[in-house]
Design a protein around this motif. Structure first.
Motif, mmCIF file in Angstrom:
data_model
loop_
_atom_site.group_PDB
_atom_site.id
_atom_site.type_symbol
_atom_site.label_atom_id
_atom_site.label_comp_id
_atom_site.label_asym_id
_atom_site.label_seq_id
_atom_site.Cartn_x
_atom_site.Cartn_y
_atom_site.Cartn_z
ATOM 1 N N THR B 166 -59.089 18.610 40.354
ATOM 2 C CA THR B 166 -60.239 17.713 40.554
ATOM 3 C C THR B 166 -59.841 16.248 40.387
ATOM 4 O O THR B 166 -60.694 15.367 40.360
ATOM 5 C CB THR B 166 -61.368 18.055 39.547
ATOM 6 O OG1 THR B 166 -60.823 17.944 38.220
ATOM 7 C CG2 THR B 166 -61.897 19.459 39.764
ATOM 8 N N GLY B 167 -58.552 16.003 40.276
ATOM 9 C CA GLY B 167 -58.053 14.643 40.013
ATOM 10 C C GLY B 167 -58.382 13.642 41.090
ATOM 11 O O GLY B 167 -58.492 12.449 40.808
ATOM 12 N N ASN B 168 -58.525 14.098 42.318
ATOM 13 C CA ASN B 168 -58.763 13.162 43.430
ATOM 14 C C ASN B 168 -60.151 13.327 44.048
ATOM 15 O O ASN B 168 -60.339 12.993 45.213
ATOM 16 C CB ASN B 168 -57.699 13.374 44.523
ATOM 17 C CG ASN B 168 -56.396 12.671 44.197
ATOM 18 O OD1 ASN B 168 -56.380 11.764 43.368
ATOM 19 N ND2 ASN B 168 -55.318 13.106 44.809
ATOM 20 N N VAL B 169 -61.105 13.879 43.292
ATOM 21 C CA VAL B 169 -62.446 14.052 43.867
ATOM 22 C C VAL B 169 -63.512 13.493 42.900
ATOM 23 O O VAL B 169 -63.253 13.341 41.707
ATOM 24 C CB VAL B 169 -62.758 15.544 44.169
ATOM 25 C CG1 VAL B 169 -61.795 16.104 45.194
ATOM 26 C CG2 VAL B 169 -62.724 16.385 42.916
ATOM 27 N N ASP B 170 -64.673 13.195 43.451
ATOM 28 C CA ASP B 170 -65.737 12.632 42.614
ATOM 29 C C ASP B 170 -66.335 13.710 41.710
ATOM 30 O O ASP B 170 -66.137 14.908 41.947
ATOM 31 C CB ASP B 170 -66.817 11.986 43.498
ATOM 32 C CG ASP B 170 -67.439 12.994 44.440
ATOM 33 O OD1 ASP B 170 -68.112 13.928 43.948
ATOM 34 O OD2 ASP B 170 -67.229 12.870 45.676
ATOM 35 N N PRO B 171 -67.075 13.319 40.642
ATOM 36 C CA PRO B 171 -67.553 14.293 39.647
ATOM 37 C C PRO B 171 -68.397 15.424 40.242
ATOM 38 O O PRO B 171 -68.244 16.586 39.826
ATOM 39 C CB PRO B 171 -68.388 13.451 38.690
ATOM 40 C CG PRO B 171 -67.817 12.087 38.807
ATOM 41 C CD PRO B 171 -67.360 11.946 40.222
ATOM 42 N N ASP B 172 -69.265 15.119 41.221
ATOM 43 C CA ASP B 172 -70.097 16.180 41.811
ATOM 44 C C ASP B 172 -69.240 17.235 42.490
ATOM 45 O O ASP B 172 -69.419 18.437 42.299
ATOM 46 C CB ASP B 172 -71.064 15.587 42.843
ATOM 47 C CG ASP B 172 -72.227 14.878 42.161
ATOM 48 O OD1 ASP B 172 -72.374 15.093 40.936
ATOM 49 O OD2 ASP B 172 -72.940 14.129 42.849
ATOM 50 N N ASN B 173 -68.283 16.747 43.282
ATOM 51 C CA ASN B 173 -67.374 17.668 43.967
ATOM 52 C C ASN B 173 -66.509 18.417 42.970
ATOM 53 O O ASN B 173 -66.200 19.594 43.163
ATOM 54 C CB ASN B 173 -66.466 16.912 44.944
ATOM 55 C CG ASN B 173 -67.084 16.845 46.331
ATOM 56 O OD1 ASN B 173 -67.483 17.865 46.882
ATOM 57 N ND2 ASN B 173 -67.190 15.638 46.868
ATOM 58 N N ALA B 174 -66.112 17.717 41.896
ATOM 59 C CA ALA B 174 -65.264 18.345 40.876
ATOM 60 C C ALA B 174 -65.982 19.544 40.268
ATOM 61 O O ALA B 174 -65.391 20.621 40.097
ATOM 62 C CB ALA B 174 -64.919 17.326 39.795
ATOM 63 N N SER B 198 -62.375 16.793 30.823
ATOM 64 C CA SER B 198 -62.863 17.483 29.626
ATOM 65 C C SER B 198 -64.319 17.933 29.770
ATOM 66 O O SER B 198 -64.719 18.971 29.228
ATOM 67 C CB SER B 198 -62.713 16.586 28.404
ATOM 68 O OG SER B 198 -63.283 15.325 28.682
ATOM 69 N N ASP B 199 -65.135 17.161 30.542
ATOM 70 C CA ASP B 199 -66.537 17.563 30.715
ATOM 71 C C ASP B 199 -66.635 18.882 31.472
ATOM 72 O O ASP B 199 -67.460 19.748 31.141
ATOM 73 C CB ASP B 199 -67.335 16.462 31.428
ATOM 74 C CG ASP B 199 -66.640 15.951 32.680
ATOM 75 O OD1 ASP B 199 -65.395 16.107 32.774
ATOM 76 O OD2 ASP B 199 -67.322 15.426 33.575
ATOM 77 N N MET B 200 -65.751 19.062 32.441
ATOM 78 C CA MET B 200 -65.740 20.324 33.199
ATOM 79 C C MET B 200 -65.328 21.477 32.282
ATOM 80 O O MET B 200 -65.894 22.565 32.328
ATOM 81 C CB MET B 200 -64.731 20.272 34.350
ATOM 82 C CG MET B 200 -64.953 19.178 35.325
ATOM 83 S SD MET B 200 -66.458 19.456 36.240
ATOM 84 C CE MET B 200 -66.774 17.796 36.774
ATOM 85 N N VAL B 201 -64.323 21.167 31.473
ATOM 86 C CA VAL B 201 -63.781 22.189 30.570
ATOM 87 C C VAL B 201 -64.882 22.651 29.615
ATOM 88 O O VAL B 201 -65.084 23.846 29.387
ATOM 89 C CB VAL B 201 -62.574 21.625 29.778
ATOM 90 C CG1 VAL B 201 -62.110 22.600 28.712
ATOM 91 C CG2 VAL B 201 -61.444 21.288 30.731
ATOM 92 N N ASP B 202 -65.621 21.656 29.093
ATOM 93 C CA ASP B 202 -66.707 21.992 28.164
ATOM 94 C C ASP B 202 -67.774 22.822 28.859
ATOM 95 O O ASP B 202 -68.306 23.779 28.306
ATOM 96 C CB ASP B 202 -67.343 20.706 27.614
ATOM 97 C CG ASP B 202 -66.381 19.986 26.689
ATOM 98 O OD1 ASP B 202 -65.427 20.655 26.220
ATOM 99 O OD2 ASP B 202 -66.546 18.777 26.476
ATOM 100 N N ARG B 203 -68.070 22.448 30.099
ATOM 101 C CA ARG B 203 -69.153 23.125 30.798
ATOM 102 C C ARG B 203 -68.795 24.573 31.150
ATOM 103 O O ARG B 203 -69.641 25.450 31.089
ATOM 104 C CB ARG B 203 -69.499 22.344 32.076
ATOM 105 C CG ARG B 203 -70.754 22.856 32.714
ATOM 106 C CD ARG B 203 -71.230 21.969 33.808
ATOM 107 N NE ARG B 203 -71.728 20.699 33.304
ATOM 108 C CZ ARG B 203 -72.431 19.862 34.046
ATOM 109 N NH1 ARG B 203 -72.709 20.137 35.283
ATOM 110 N NH2 ARG B 203 -72.843 18.725 33.542
ATOM 111 N N LEU B 204 -67.551 24.818 31.516
ATOM 112 C CA LEU B 204 -67.189 26.181 31.935
ATOM 113 C C LEU B 204 -66.958 27.128 30.754
ATOM 114 O O LEU B 204 -66.952 28.348 30.930
ATOM 115 C CB LEU B 204 -65.956 26.158 32.864
ATOM 116 C CG LEU B 204 -66.352 26.216 34.329
ATOM 117 C CD1 LEU B 204 -66.931 24.912 34.825
ATOM 118 C CD2 LEU B 204 -65.205 26.640 35.206
#
Lengths: 295, 229
Positions: B166-174, B198-204
Motif C-alpha cells: 500500500t506504499g504507493n496508494v492513497d488511504p482509501d485504496n490501501a 500501522s492503521d491498516m495493521v490495527d484495523r485488520l
C-alpha cells in the motif's frame, strides 16, 4: 519446459523482434558489416591459397642429361623417384627448336645437326608438393646420367615464403575479425537484454525457469545473426561478382586468376552463415547469463 | 509451513546485520504483518522467505525441508507456490492488464485455454474485469496494485509475500487492498505483508511481527478483522 512454454517462448522471441525492430535492425546490420569484412578477408585468403596452389603445381625441375646418358634408364629412374608427379621429356633437337622459338625464330639454329647440337636432352619434372622440390632435386642430382639440375631455387623459395606469410596474416586477421564480431554481437544483444532487465526480474519472481527466460533471447540472437550473415553474404557476393566481371576483360596471368568455383566459394559463404547464426545464438546465451545467475 | 531458526543476514560489504537471530514460524493459512521502521529488516525477511537470498547463518525450513538445500528444480517448484506483490507493482508496461496477469501462468507453462479461464476469474476477484484491455499507464496506483495482486493469486499460490503493497496508494485504496488480502487469506492462502501502514495493521487485527534493527521485538497474535476506526 513443456510444449506451452516452448510455444510461448518462440512467440515472445518473434514479438520481441517486432517490438525492438530498430535495435534488431542495428544488430543485424552490425553483424552484417563485421561478417562482410570477415568474409572479404576469407575470399582474399582463398585467392592467396589458390595462388600458392598454382605455384606449387607449376614448380618444375629441369634435369639436364649428360651427353652420354642412357636416357631410357634415366627416365625409368625418374619415374620411380619419390615425390615426382609428372615427367616431360624434351629431346635435344626439340630443345634447340624451343630455344629458337623463345628467341623469335624456330629455325634460328638450323645449322646445328644432331651431331653438333650443343644442347643436352632435358626432363622437365613436376613434383607433388612445392616444398619437396629441393629434396627431390637433390635425389635426381645424384642419379646416373644427370649433368645438372635447375629449378630456380631462390625465386621459388621467395615466392612461396611470401605467399605463406600473406596467407598466415590473412588467417590471423580473419580470426581476429571473427572474434571482434562475436564481442560486438554480445555487446549489442546485452543492450537488448538490459532493456528487458525488468521483464527478466519479473519472470524470475513469477517462477520462470532459466531455460524459459533464455529461449526468446537466444532465438532473437540466432535470427539476427542469421539474417546478418545472409545480408553480408549477398553484399559480398555482389561485390565479388562485379570484381570478377571487371577482371574478365583483362589479360591476367594464370597465377592471378580469381577464385570462382563453388567448391572454393561455398565454404566461405557457408562459414559466414554458420558463424553469423551461431555467434547470434551463442552471444545471446552469454549476454543473458549474467542476469540469470544473480538470483 | 515456514520456520526460521536463528536466522541472520549480512549483505556483502556491510558491517551491520540486516537480520539478527530471527526465530519465528508462519503456519498454513496465517495472515502475518511484518512491521517496523525502514531498515528494520522487513524486506530482507521477505526475500529470505522467497529464497532470493540465503541466510548468513541459521536455517529456514519449508514443510520441514531446509530451503538452502533445495536443488534448482525444487527451488523453482517452491517459488511457483508463492505469489509476490511489490510496492512499485512491477507490471510490464507494454502488456495489457490481461497479459500481465496471464504472464504468471505463461511462464510456468499453462495452456492458452486455462489462461483464458483463470485470468478473467482473477481479475473479477480484484474488481478489474472491465479494465483487462487497459495498459498499466492508464490505471491508478490502486488499480495497478490490484493487477499485481491478481497476478500473484492467479496461480492459487500457497503463500503470498507482499512488500509494502500500500506504499504507493492513497488511504482509501490501501484499505480496499488490505481487505482484498484478507479475503484471499480467508480462502486459505497464507499471507505475509511487510508494511508501514500501522492503521491498516490495527484495523485488520491479525498477527503482527515487529522488527527493529533486524531483531524481532514483538510478535502478537490477534483475533481478526475489526470494523472499528
Amino acid at each position: 519446459m513443456n510444449l506451452n512454454s516452448l510455444r510461448y517462448s518462440l512467440r515472445q522471441g518473434v514479438v520481441s523482434l517486432r517490438r525492438n525492430a530498430l535495435l534488431a535492425l542495428v544488430t543485424t546490420s552490425m553483424v552484417a558489416v563485421s561478417l562482410a569484412i570477415l568474409g572479404g578477408f576469407m575470399l582474399l585468403s582463398a585467392n592467396v591459397r589458390q595462388i600458392v596452389h598454382t605455384i606449387e603445381s607449376n614448380v618444375e625441375i629441369a634435369v639436364f642429361a649428360d651427353m652420354e646418358a642412357d636416357v631410357k634408364a634415366l627416365r625409368t629412374e625418374l619415374n620411380q623417384a619419390q615425390g615426382v608427379r609428372e615427367i616431360v621429356f624434351v629431346p635435344r633437337d626439340e630443345g634447340l627448336r624451343e630455344l629458337g622459338r623463345s628467341l623469335g625464330d624456330p629455325e634460328l639454329f638450323h645449322v646445328f645437326t644432331e651431331r653438333n647440337n650443343p644442347l643436352p636432352d632435358v626432363f622437365r619434372v613436376r613434383v607433388q608438393a612445392a616444398d619437396e622440390v629441393s629434396s627431390v632435386a637433390e635425389v635426381i642430382r645424384k642419379m646416373r646420367g644427370v649433368d645438372t639440375v635447375d629449378y630456380g631455387e631462390e625465386l621459388v623459395a621467395q615466392l612461396l615464403g611470401m605467399t605463406r606469410w600473406v596467407s598466415g596474416l590473412l588467417v590471423a586477421t580473419s580470426a581476429l575479425l571473427g572474434l571482434g564480431a562475436i564481442f560486438l554481437v554480445i555487446a549489442i544483444i546485452r543492450l537488448s537484454v538490459m532493456a528487458r532487465q525488468e521483464e527478466i526480474g519479473v519472470m524470475k519472481y513469477l517462477g520462470a525457469s532459466n531455460g524459459f527466460i533464455r529461449l526468446p533471447f537466444v532465438l532473437e540472437g540466432t535470427v539476427m545473426g542469421f539474417f546478418g550473415a545472409v545480408l553480408a553474404s549477398l553484399v559480398l557476393w555482389l561485390l565479388y561478382d562485379a570484381l570478377i566481371a571487371g577482371l574478365e576483360g583483362m589479360a591476367l596471368p594464370l597465377l592471378l586468376n580469381p577464385v570462382t568455383g563453388l567448391t572454393q566459394l561455398g565454404p566461405v559463404f557457408g562459414t559466414m552463415l554458420a558463424l553469423g547464426t551461431s555467434v547470434g545464438g551463442f552471444g545471446s546465451l552469454l549476454a543473458v547469463r549474467k542476469y540469470l545467475h544473480n538470483r | 509451513m515456514i520456520s526460521l531458526n536463528e536466522v541472520s543476514k549480512r549483505y556483502p560489504g556491510s558491517r551491520e546485520l540486516a537480520l539478527q537471530s530471527v526465530t519465528m514460524t508462519v503456519g498454513s493459512g496465517e495472515f502475518v504483518f511484518l512491521v517496523g521502521q525502514s531498515g528494520a529488516g522487513k524486506s530482507t525477511l521477505l526475500r529470505l522467505l522467497f529464497r532470493e537470498y540465503l541466510p548468513s547463518s541459521g536455517v529456514i525450513t519449508y514443510r520441514g525441508r531446509n530451503l538452502a538445500r533445495f536443488s534448482g528444480g525444487e527451488l523453482l517448484r517452491y517459488r511457483r507456490k508463492i505469489g509476490m506483490v511489490f510496492q512499485d507493482f512491477r507490471l510490464l508496461k507494454q502488456k495489457t492488464v490481461f497479459e500481465n496477469v496471464a504472464f504468471a501462468l505463461e511462464v510456468v507453462g499453462h495452456s492458452p485455454q486455462s489462461i483464458r479461464k483463470s485470468v478473467p476469474a482473477a481479475l473479477e476477484e480484484v474488481g478489474l474485469l472491465d479494465r483487462m484491455l487497459a495498459f498499466p499507464a492508464e490505471l491508478s496506483g490502486g488499480e495497478q496494485q490490484r493487477v499485481g495482486i491478481a497476478r500473484a493469486m492467479v496461480r492459487k499460490p500457497q503463500l503470498i509475500l507482499a512488500d509494502e503493497p500500500t506504499g504507493n496508494v492513497d488511504p482509501d485504496n490501501a484499505l480496499q487492498l488490505m481487505e482484498l488480502f484478507a479475503a484471499i487469506n480467508r480462502a486459505g492462502t497464507t499471507i505475509v505483508i511487510a508494511t508501514h501502514a500501522s492503521d491498516m495493521v490495527d484495523r485488520l487485527r491479525q498477527r503482527v511481527v515487529q522488527l527493529e534493527r533486524g531483531r524481532i521485538i514483538r510478535d502478537v497474535k490477534r483475533g481478526g478483522y475489526s470494523n472499528e476506526p
